[in-house]
Motif scaffolding. Structure first.
Motif, PDB file in Angstrom:
ATOM      1  N   VAL A 608       0.872  -1.268   0.150  1.00  8.31           N
ATOM      2  CA  VAL A 608       0.096  -0.034  -0.166  1.00  8.31           C
ATOM      3  C   VAL A 608       0.818   1.202   0.100  1.00  8.31           C
ATOM      4  CG1 VAL A 608      -1.733   1.438   1.331  1.00  8.31           C
ATOM      5  CG2 VAL A 608      -1.815  -1.315   1.210  1.00  8.31           C
ATOM      6  N   ALA A 609       1.915   1.496   0.709  1.00  5.13           N
ATOM      7  CA  ALA A 609       2.740   2.464   0.895  1.00  5.13           C
ATOM      8  C   ALA A 609       3.379   2.608  -0.431  1.00  5.13           C
ATOM      9  CB  ALA A 609       3.816   2.079   1.998  1.00  5.13           C
ATOM     10  N   ILE A 610       3.991   1.468  -1.341  1.00  2.00           N
ATOM     11  CA  ILE A 610       4.509   1.593  -2.540  1.00  2.00           C
ATOM     12  C   ILE A 610       3.643   2.375  -3.466  1.00  2.00           C
ATOM     13  CG2 ILE A 610       5.592   0.526  -4.423  1.00  2.00           C
ATOM     14  CD1 ILE A 610       6.767  -1.418  -2.320  1.00  2.00           C
ATOM     15  N   VAL A 611       2.546   1.991  -3.456  1.00  2.00           N
ATOM     16  CA  VAL A 611       1.575   2.356  -4.593  1.00  2.00           C
ATOM     17  C   VAL A 611       1.059   3.638  -4.346  1.00  2.00           C
ATOM     18  CG1 VAL A 611      -0.686   1.904  -5.432  1.00  2.00           C
ATOM     19  CG2 VAL A 611       0.615  -0.078  -4.829  1.00  2.00           C
ATOM     20  N   ARG A 612       1.005   4.022  -2.886  1.00  5.50           N
ATOM     21  CA  ARG A 612       0.684   5.528  -2.432  1.00  5.50           C
ATOM     22  C   ARG A 612       1.731   6.265  -3.055  1.00  5.50           C
ATOM     23  NH1 ARG A 612      -2.984   7.240   1.138  1.00  5.50           N
ATOM     24  NH2 ARG A 612      -2.874   5.138   2.310  1.00  5.50           N
ATOM     25  N   SER A 613       2.857   5.833  -2.753  1.00  2.00           N
ATOM     26  CA  SER A 613       4.257   6.644  -3.215  1.00  2.00           C
ATOM     27  C   SER A 613       4.285   6.849  -4.623  1.00  2.00           C
ATOM     28  CB  SER A 613       5.432   6.025  -2.779  1.00  2.00           C
ATOM     29  OG  SER A 613       5.489   6.090  -1.254  1.00  2.00           O
ATOM     30  N   VAL A 614       4.145   5.888  -5.444  1.00  2.00           N
ATOM     31  CA  VAL A 614       4.076   5.930  -6.914  1.00  2.00           C
ATOM     32  C   VAL A 614       3.003   7.061  -7.250  1.00  2.00           C
ATOM     33  CG1 VAL A 614       3.888   4.764  -9.184  1.00  2.00           C
ATOM     34  CG2 VAL A 614       5.239   3.731  -7.093  1.00  2.00           C
ATOM     35  N   VAL A 615       1.744   6.747  -6.984  1.00  3.88           N
ATOM     36  CA  VAL A 615       0.595   7.640  -7.322  1.00  3.88           C
ATOM     37  C   VAL A 615       1.030   9.002  -7.040  1.00  3.88           C
ATOM     38  CG1 VAL A 615      -1.784   8.203  -6.631  1.00  3.88           C
ATOM     39  CG2 VAL A 615      -1.165   5.918  -6.979  1.00  3.88           C
ATOM     40  N   GLU A 616       1.224   9.261  -5.839  1.00  2.76           N
ATOM     41  CA  GLU A 616       1.972  10.736  -5.409  1.00  2.76           C
ATOM     42  C   GLU A 616       2.971  11.266  -6.132  1.00  2.76           C
ATOM     43  OE1 GLU A 616       2.685  10.610  -1.164  1.00  2.76           O
ATOM     44  OE2 GLU A 616       0.295  10.361  -0.749  1.00  2.76           O
ATOM     45  N   LEU A 617       3.919  10.463  -6.581  1.00  2.19           N
ATOM     46  CA  LEU A 617       5.160  10.743  -7.408  1.00  2.19           C
ATOM     47  C   LEU A 617       4.671  11.149  -8.737  1.00  2.19           C
ATOM     48  CD1 LEU A 617       8.269  11.104  -8.051  1.00  2.19           C
ATOM     49  CD2 LEU A 617       8.137   8.645  -8.520  1.00  2.19           C
ATOM     50  N   ALA A 618       3.708  10.309  -9.402  1.00  2.00           N
ATOM     51  CA  ALA A 618       3.159  10.885 -10.657  1.00  2.00           C
ATOM     52  C   ALA A 618       2.249  11.879 -10.561  1.00  2.00           C
ATOM     53  CB  ALA A 618       2.282   9.480 -11.017  1.00  2.00           C
ATOM     54  N   ARG A 619       1.364  11.957  -9.622  1.00  2.00           N
ATOM     55  CA  ARG A 619       0.827  13.404  -9.523  1.00  2.00           C
ATOM     56  C   ARG A 619       1.814  14.614  -9.413  1.00  2.00           C
ATOM     57  NH1 ARG A 619      -2.063  12.404  -5.340  1.00  2.00           N
ATOM     58  NH2 ARG A 619      -3.829  11.404  -6.325  1.00  2.00           N
ATOM     59  N   GLY A 620       2.769  14.464  -8.653  1.00  3.37           N
ATOM     60  CA  GLY A 620       3.603  15.591  -8.484  1.00  3.37           C
ATOM     61  C   GLY A 620       4.156  15.992  -9.883  1.00  3.37           C
ATOM     62  N   LEU A 621       4.719  14.869 -10.531  1.00  2.46           N
ATOM     63  CA  LEU A 621       5.172  14.905 -12.231  1.00  2.46           C
ATOM     64  C   LEU A 621       4.172  15.467 -12.929  1.00  2.46           C
ATOM     65  CD1 LEU A 621       7.810  12.391 -11.898  1.00  2.46           C
ATOM     66  CD2 LEU A 621       8.085  14.769 -11.660  1.00  2.46           C
ATOM     67  N   GLY A 622       2.995  15.747 -12.631  1.00  4.80           N
ATOM     68  CA  GLY A 622       1.756  15.698 -13.635  1.00  4.80           C
ATOM     69  C   GLY A 622       1.546  14.590 -14.507  1.00  4.80           C
ATOM     70  N   LEU A 623       1.586  13.442 -13.914  1.00  2.95           N
ATOM     71  CA  LEU A 623       1.405  12.395 -14.797  1.00  2.95           C
ATOM     72  C   LEU A 623       0.163  11.348 -14.323  1.00  2.95           C
ATOM     73  CD1 LEU A 623       4.893  10.872 -14.913  1.00  2.95           C
ATOM     74  CD2 LEU A 623       3.972  12.711 -16.536  1.00  2.95           C
ATOM     75  N   ARG A 624      -0.447  10.875 -15.207  1.00  5.03           N
ATOM     76  CA  ARG A 624      -1.596   9.939 -14.661  1.00  5.03           C
ATOM     77  C   ARG A 624      -1.148   8.830 -14.010  1.00  5.03           C
ATOM     78  NH1 ARG A 624      -3.561  11.920 -19.710  1.00  5.03           N
ATOM     79  NH2 ARG A 624      -2.629   9.956 -20.690  1.00  5.03           N
ATOM     80  N   SER A 625      -1.888   8.132 -12.991  1.00  9.84           N
ATOM     81  CA  SER A 625      -1.225   6.656 -12.488  1.00  9.84           C
ATOM     82  C   SER A 625      -2.386   5.881 -12.949  1.00  9.84           C
ATOM     83  CB  SER A 625      -1.095   7.043 -10.982  1.00  9.84           C
ATOM     84  OG  SER A 625      -2.574   7.434 -10.565  1.00  9.84           O
ATOM     85  N   VAL A 626      -1.953   4.559 -13.341  1.00  9.35           N
ATOM     86  CA  VAL A 626      -2.853   3.447 -13.690  1.00  9.35           C
ATOM     87  C   VAL A 626      -2.323   2.012 -13.070  1.00  9.35           C
ATOM     88  CG1 VAL A 626      -3.585   2.053 -15.743  1.00  9.35           C
ATOM     89  CG2 VAL A 626      -3.019   4.352 -16.013  1.00  9.35           C
ATOM     90  N   ALA A 627      -3.022   1.633 -12.292  1.00 13.11           N
ATOM     91  CA  ALA A 627      -2.855   0.225 -11.445  1.00 13.11           C
ATOM     92  C   ALA A 627      -3.598  -0.921 -12.310  1.00 13.11           C
ATOM     93  CB  ALA A 627      -3.706   0.408 -10.077  1.00 13.11           C
ATOM     94  N   GLU A 628      -2.606  -1.677 -12.583  1.00 13.57           N
ATOM     95  CA  GLU A 628      -2.886  -3.202 -13.517  1.00 13.57           C
ATOM     96  C   GLU A 628      -2.962  -4.050 -12.622  1.00 13.57           C
ATOM     97  OE1 GLU A 628       0.056  -3.604 -16.490  1.00 13.57           O
ATOM     98  OE2 GLU A 628       1.701  -3.347 -15.397  1.00 13.57           O
TER      99      GLU A 628
END
Length: 696
Positions: A608-628
């Motif tokens: 959960v922590a890893i997914v949250r970090s990736v999502v927040e990183l993507a948002r900070g860079l202006g990117l969409r996040s997709v979970a497969e």
């Protein structure tokens, strides 16, 4: 002739082993020879021999301490010139002084070489038996020699000398060869005759000096020191020969063995039918070190890696550098379990940080193992299979993989499948299925991912796992991508004619991104089908960027300039680099299914922590996040809680043929207009995001 037991662990002589029996027989026989021929040495005999004897004793000790090593491959211990002078003592003064000198020389030589007691004792017994046999032959010819009445050599006595030398050499061959065979559990005939021509030549050359020494002694011992100059030249010549061999068999940068030495050792290993493991080791992302820090730093890193390899190798193992950042290890192990244990220990050593060029580097390695002789009876076969295992380790992110038949790209079945796949791209046997992607917040469809299947004429519909891993290692992957792109663009155009503007993502490979003409072909396909570039997304992986990052970036930039969007797939499972992510012109980051599939289970807070970090990183860079890999409603709820934008997985929809995907989209859209920038949070940071075409 020296002991040829190349670092083997000698069996204890107190156990019931064949070598132990040979040891006891040899030692007892040698004691019997000493008692019979020498008895109790008398100082008067040594005194009667005169100054010439003591000069020869000095030469004997010098020869023991400074052997002539002309070849590290055939005879790493070298030839001891003491043999010539000991044989001269035997010819001139008989067995009493000769065998006493043998004992002294053995003690000095074996102590200097730090041999274990029973090994040194066996070597001493070997020499005593050899000189005893030589004296027995001399006596058959009526040879008389003692300290009080030294023998003089006449031409008529040369036949006796040659026969005695042959007896000496034969006993050496038999005793040492038998010992090696018993220790290494090899056929005695093979070990006795191993390199017999080389040992016969070198032993004969050394023994041929003995008659000359006797002639000089008969004239005047004062001429003996003149032998030092030719002996010195002999040592220097052997030294230069060894240096030439060293350069021919070793890598100039690291000092490890090269391909020639490796081939020699593997051939010897296979000929002796000994089990072992050939390990191919590749440094991950080494090219980045060269490109970023320079080739001098890269060379220094290779040297440090070689030092660690060398420090971890046993005497019977071989480490070689065969080019670039590839190393090969030949491990003398009994089975796969022992090989894996050794490689894991080595891996822990290699993964420690390196201080290079003022920087602290952490280097990852991938290792493939092929076992001897199960996986091949030639170096090229073993190396190819270890290479296949190494690439499997690299693809899986593992340290080491042992070869399995299904990994071999050159296996007949795989070669046949590869040829069939090449034809399949031309016969329209590839089918594209589509898996929807939906907004996490309200479940509205926001696009599709194209996933290839193979409608094999005999084996039916094959999933991608049955053929893509094979294709991705060859240029056939370009043909697969081209065929998939053509189908996808044609389907996008067909859906557009039906009123569905569907963004579709297509996977690309390392071969595609390294192809300078790839971007041009994609643009040509878009124009041919009349498709808006904004409806096409190219999914790239971090692994696809490893081979040639600069060329891959140029290809990606050309695609983005044409209006195509990029998605970074499997983020976090490869060689993740925030610097690379910052520089890549992507609009989307896909969180790998390995982090998503257990989000709904207790005890998986790190995921959960890893997914949250990736999502927040993507948002900070202006990117969409997709979970497969979303398979449960609870997983989807967690994704909504962490703020993920888009979800994809079996819970939402399985991959389906184009007709079924179109029906699914129409049912979901229900005639409404759903734009991607409405379904997910709109992004527009430094031009990375922005509105997408409407879905319906």
């Amino acid at each position: 002739m020296r002991d040829r037991r190349r670092g083997a662990h000698v069996a204890p002589v107190l156990c019931a082993t064949p070598f132990a029996a040979l040891w006891w027989i040899s030692v007892v026989a040698a004691l019997a020879v000493v008692v019979t021929l020498v008895g109790v040495p008398r100082w008067s005999s040594f005194a009667a021999a005169g100054t010439g004897f003591w000069v020869l004793v000095g030469f004997v000790l010098l020869g023991e301490l400074r052997p002539v090593v002309a070849s590290g491959r055939v005879d790493p211990d070298g030839v001891t010139l003491s043999t010539a002078f000991l044989f001269a003592v035997l010819l001139c003064w008989g067995p009493q002084l000769a065998l006493a000198s043998v004992v002294v020389a053995t003690v000095v030589g074996e102590v200097a070489r730090r041999k274990r007691f029973f090994a040194a004792t066996f070597n001493g017994a070997q020499y005593v038996l050899a000189y005893g046999a030589a004296w027995g032959v001399l006596r058959l010819f009526g040879w008389e020699a003692s300290a009080e009445a030294p023998a003089a050599l006449a031409p008529a006595g040369l036949l006796a000398v040659v026969a005695a030398a042959a007896a000496y050499h034969l006993v050496n061959l038999l005793v040492v060869g038998a010992a090696i065979g018993m220790i290494e559990r090899r056929p005695l005939r093979a070990t006795i005759l191993e390199n017999v021509a080389y040992y016969t030549m070198t032993t004969g050359a050394v023994l041929a000096l003995a008659p000359l020494v006797v002639v000089v002694l008969h004239a005047d011992w004062a001429f003996l020191p003149l032998l030092l100059l030719p002996l010195y030249l002999l040592w220097k010549t052997a030294e230069m020969s060894l240096e030439r061999e060293q350069r021919a068999l070793h890598d100039g940068l690291t000092g490890l063995g090269n391909r020639v030495l490796l081939a020699d050792r593997v051939e010897r290993h296979l000929a002796e039918r000994r089990p072992g493991a050939l390990c191919l080791l590749d440094l991950d992302r080494f090219k980045e070190v060269n490109d970023t820090l320079g080739h001098a730093v890269g060379d220094e890193l290779l040297t440090l890696v070689a030092d660690r390899l060398r420090s971890s190798m046993r005497a019977e193992d071989v480490a070689a550098r065969i080019g670039g950042d590839e190393f090969v290890l030949l491990l003398d192990v009994e089975d796969e379990v022992e090989a894996l244990d050794a490689v894991h220990r080595l891996g822990r050593l290699l993964l420690r940080p390196y201080e290079v060029g003022g920087a602290r580097l952490e280097v990852e390695v991938s290792i493939g193992i092929a076992m001897l002789p199960e996986h091949g009876d030639r170096l090229e076969v073993l190396q190819r299979r270890a290479d296949a295992a190494m690439y499997a380790a690299k693809s899986a992110g593992d340290l080491v993989v042992v070869f399995r038949e299904e990994l071999d790209p050159s296996a007949p079945s795989r070669l046949s499948l590869l040829a069939e796949l090449r034809r399949a791209t031309q016969r329209d046997e590839l089918e594209v299925h589509y898996q929807p992607k939906v907004a996490v917040t309200d479940g509205r469809p926001v696009g599709l991912e194209a996933l290839v299947r193979w409608r094999h004429p005999e084996r039916g519909l094959l999933p991608p796992g049955d053929f893509l891993p094979l294709a991705e290692r060859t240029a056939v992957m370009r043909s697969v991508t081209t065929a998939v792109l053509d189908q996808v663009l044609g389907q996008i155009a067909a859906w557009h004619d039906e009123g569905l503007a569907v963004p579709v993502a297509v996977n690309t490979s390392l071969h595609d991104l390294s192809d300078a003409g790839f971007a041009a072909r994609v643009r040509a396909g878009l124009e041919h089908h009349g498709v808006d570039p904004a409806l096409l997304t190219l999914e790239i992986t971090e692994e696809a960027l490893v081979g040639d990052p600069s060329r891959a970036l140029a290809t990606l930039t050309a695609c983005v300039e044409a209006g195509i969007e990029l998605s970074l797939d499997d983020f976090g499972t490869g060689h993740a680099s925030l610097t690379r992510l910052k520089r890549l012109p992507v609009t989307e980051v896909k969180v790998d299914r390995s982090f998503v599939q257990y989000l709904d289970r207790p005890g998986h807070d790190p995921d959960v922590a890893i997914v949250r970090s990736v999502v927040e990183l993507a948002r900070g860079l202006g990117l969409r996040s997709v979970a497969e890999g979303v398979e449960t409603a609870d997983t989807l709820a967690v994704l909504a809680d962490v703020g993920c934008d888009v979800a994809q997985g079996f819970l939402l929809a399985r991959p389906m043929p184009a007709a079924a995907a179109g029906a699914w989209l129409r049912a979901r859209a229900s005639g409404a207009t759903v734009a991607l920038d409405e379904a997910v949070a709109p992004v527009d940071v430094a031009g990375r995001g922005g509105p997408r075409r409407p879905l319906a």
